[in-house]
Design a protein around this motif. Structure first.
Motif, mmCIF file in Angstrom:
data_model
loop_
_atom_site.group_PDB
_atom_site.id
_atom_site.type_symbol
_atom_site.label_atom_id
_atom_site.label_comp_id
_atom_site.label_asym_id
_atom_site.label_seq_id
_atom_site.Cartn_x
_atom_site.Cartn_y
_atom_site.Cartn_z
ATOM 1 N N GLU A 1 0.838 -1.206 0.000
ATOM 2 C CA GLU A 1 0.000 0.000 0.000
ATOM 3 C C GLU A 1 0.873 1.257 0.000
ATOM 4 O O GLU A 1 0.568 2.238 -0.690
ATOM 5 C CB GLU A 1 -0.939 -0.010 1.207
ATOM 6 N N SER A 2 1.964 1.210 0.717
ATOM 7 C CA SER A 2 2.875 2.361 0.771
ATOM 8 C C SER A 2 3.522 2.624 -0.588
ATOM 9 O O SER A 2 3.610 3.772 -1.030
ATOM 10 C CB SER A 2 3.967 2.138 1.815
ATOM 11 N N TYR A 3 3.963 1.564 -1.243
ATOM 12 C CA TYR A 3 4.550 1.740 -2.579
ATOM 13 C C TYR A 3 3.525 2.277 -3.572
ATOM 14 O O TYR A 3 3.852 3.115 -4.423
ATOM 15 C CB TYR A 3 5.165 0.434 -3.093
ATOM 16 N N LEU A 4 2.284 1.818 -3.458
ATOM 17 C CA LEU A 4 1.239 2.323 -4.352
ATOM 18 C C LEU A 4 0.988 3.811 -4.128
ATOM 19 O O LEU A 4 0.934 4.595 -5.079
ATOM 20 C CB LEU A 4 -0.055 1.524 -4.155
ATOM 21 N N VAL A 5 0.859 4.205 -2.870
ATOM 22 C CA VAL A 5 0.637 5.624 -2.554
ATOM 23 C C VAL A 5 1.831 6.464 -3.011
ATOM 24 O O VAL A 5 1.659 7.537 -3.594
ATOM 25 C CB VAL A 5 0.359 5.807 -1.042
ATOM 26 N N LEU A 6 3.036 5.953 -2.758
ATOM 27 C CA LEU A 6 4.232 6.674 -3.190
ATOM 28 C C LEU A 6 4.271 6.833 -4.706
ATOM 29 O O LEU A 6 4.573 7.913 -5.223
ATOM 30 C CB LEU A 6 5.495 5.942 -2.728
ATOM 31 N N ALA A 7 3.982 5.757 -5.400
ATOM 32 C CA ALA A 7 4.015 5.809 -6.860
ATOM 33 C C ALA A 7 3.010 6.824 -7.403
ATOM 34 O O ALA A 7 3.331 7.621 -8.287
ATOM 35 C CB ALA A 7 3.735 4.426 -7.438
ATOM 36 N N LYS A 8 1.809 6.805 -6.849
ATOM 37 C CA LYS A 8 0.785 7.748 -7.308
ATOM 38 C C LYS A 8 1.172 9.194 -6.981
ATOM 39 O O LYS A 8 1.003 10.087 -7.805
ATOM 40 C CB LYS A 8 -0.578 7.395 -6.708
ATOM 41 N N SER A 9 1.680 9.415 -5.774
ATOM 42 C CA SER A 9 2.055 10.785 -5.410
ATOM 43 C C SER A 9 3.253 11.253 -6.236
ATOM 44 O O SER A 9 3.307 12.413 -6.655
ATOM 45 C CB SER A 9 2.335 10.902 -3.913
ATOM 46 N N ARG A 10 4.196 10.368 -6.491
ATOM 47 C CA ARG A 10 5.358 10.731 -7.314
ATOM 48 C C ARG A 10 4.930 11.037 -8.745
ATOM 49 O O ARG A 10 5.499 11.930 -9.381
ATOM 50 C CB ARG A 10 6.393 9.610 -7.279
ATOM 51 N N THR A 11 3.938 10.330 -9.227
ATOM 52 C CA THR A 11 3.414 10.629 -10.562
ATOM 53 C C THR A 11 2.815 12.024 -10.588
ATOM 54 O O THR A 11 3.090 12.811 -11.505
ATOM 55 C CB THR A 11 2.358 9.581 -10.972
ATOM 56 N N LEU A 12 2.016 12.343 -9.584
ATOM 57 C CA LEU A 12 1.404 13.676 -9.522
ATOM 58 C C LEU A 12 2.442 14.783 -9.374
ATOM 59 O O LEU A 12 2.233 15.901 -9.851
ATOM 60 C CB LEU A 12 0.393 13.739 -8.373
ATOM 61 N N TYR B 1 8.593 10.923 -12.355
ATOM 62 C CA TYR B 1 8.193 9.703 -13.052
ATOM 63 C C TYR B 1 9.160 8.540 -12.866
ATOM 64 O O TYR B 1 8.731 7.394 -12.751
ATOM 65 C CB TYR B 1 7.979 9.998 -14.534
ATOM 66 N N GLU B 2 10.442 8.821 -12.819
ATOM 67 C CA GLU B 2 11.405 7.739 -12.628
ATOM 68 C C GLU B 2 11.214 7.087 -11.254
ATOM 69 O O GLU B 2 11.237 5.863 -11.127
ATOM 70 C CB GLU B 2 12.833 8.275 -12.782
ATOM 71 N N SER B 3 10.989 7.908 -10.245
ATOM 72 C CA SER B 3 10.736 7.382 -8.901
ATOM 73 C C SER B 3 9.404 6.640 -8.843
ATOM 74 O O SER B 3 9.293 5.610 -8.168
ATOM 75 C CB SER B 3 10.726 8.526 -7.878
ATOM 76 N N ALA B 4 8.416 7.152 -9.553
ATOM 77 C CA ALA B 4 7.114 6.477 -9.611
ATOM 78 C C ALA B 4 7.269 5.104 -10.250
ATOM 79 O O ALA B 4 6.730 4.111 -9.752
ATOM 80 C CB ALA B 4 6.113 7.322 -10.392
ATOM 81 N N GLU B 5 8.019 5.050 -11.340
ATOM 82 C CA GLU B 5 8.246 3.777 -12.027
ATOM 83 C C GLU B 5 8.915 2.772 -11.084
ATOM 84 O O GLU B 5 8.513 1.606 -11.023
ATOM 85 C CB GLU B 5 9.109 4.005 -13.261
ATOM 86 N N LYS B 6 9.906 3.221 -10.326
ATOM 87 C CA LYS B 6 10.594 2.329 -9.377
ATOM 88 C C LYS B 6 9.631 1.827 -8.298
ATOM 89 O O LYS B 6 9.691 0.662 -7.905
ATOM 90 C CB LYS B 6 11.784 3.043 -8.744
ATOM 91 N N SER B 7 8.737 2.689 -7.840
ATOM 92 C CA SER B 7 7.753 2.274 -6.827
ATOM 93 C C SER B 7 6.789 1.242 -7.396
ATOM 94 O O SER B 7 6.440 0.264 -6.718
ATOM 95 C CB SER B 7 6.979 3.492 -6.310
ATOM 96 N N TYR B 8 6.349 1.451 -8.627
ATOM 97 C CA TYR B 8 5.468 0.457 -9.258
ATOM 98 C C TYR B 8 6.208 -0.867 -9.468
ATOM 99 O O TYR B 8 5.625 -1.947 -9.329
ATOM 100 C CB TYR B 8 4.908 0.971 -10.579
#
Length: 167
Positions: A23-34, A38-45
């Motif tokens: 759940e934390s990685y999902l929230v991080l990925a979504k917030s990083r996308t916003l 994007y590179e950090s979001a991709e790593k979280s996904y």
């Protein structure tokens, strides 16, 4: 920023459950996308994908990755690969219809109008074509429109309006 700080605290805690991590990685990925990180979001996904415990979780991670590539990074071919992995690796997932439509959207975004048309037609005639028929008929209308076949586009748009008046 708050999601980033909270996520970092959770991810550094060695006693956190796997479900909280996911759940934390999902929230991080979504917030990083916003935040356009994007590179950090991709790593979280990718981490979310690594933590997936079943086909459905894996499919969700691939779908999020595909959407990141498609909607934010303009890496349409990479998105198509992610969507295809849902179909190839997650045969029990309920996300297969959505991924299948998104593959057609990838063809459309690449300007491969004939491939998009054939793909949408196949989907419309598939087992799940019924549940996606409104969307698929609309997509077929779009393909005709982009091909400048306005009579056929209008016919499909009218079909969508007639068959799905509340859509």
């Amino acid at each position: 920023e708050l999601a980033e700080k909270t996520g970092s605290v959770i991810l550094t805690n060695t006693h956190v459950s796997k479900s909280i991590l996911k759940e934390s990685y999902l929230v991080l990925a979504k917030s990083r996308t916003l935040l356009e990180k994007y590179e950090s979001a991709e790593k979280s996904y990718q981490k979310l994908l690594d933590l997936a415990e079943n086909e459905q979780e894996k499919a969700w991670a691939y779908l999020h990755l595909g959407d990141l590539y498609f909607n934010y990074l303009n890496e349409v071919f990479q998105a198509q690969i992610s969507y295809q992995k849902i179909i190839n690796e997650c045969s029990k997932s309920n996300l297969i219809p959505e991924a299948s439509v998104k593959i057609g959207d990838s063809f459309l975004a690449q300007g491969k109008l004939d491939s998009a048309f054939i793909h949408y037609q196949k989907l419309l005639n598939s087992d799940f074509g019924f549940i996606k028929s409104e969307e698929l008929n609309f997509k077929l209308a779009e393909v005709y429109f982009y091909k400048q076949n306005f009579d056929s586009a209008l016919a499909y748009y009218n079909k969508v309006i007639a068959d799905f008046p509340k859509g």
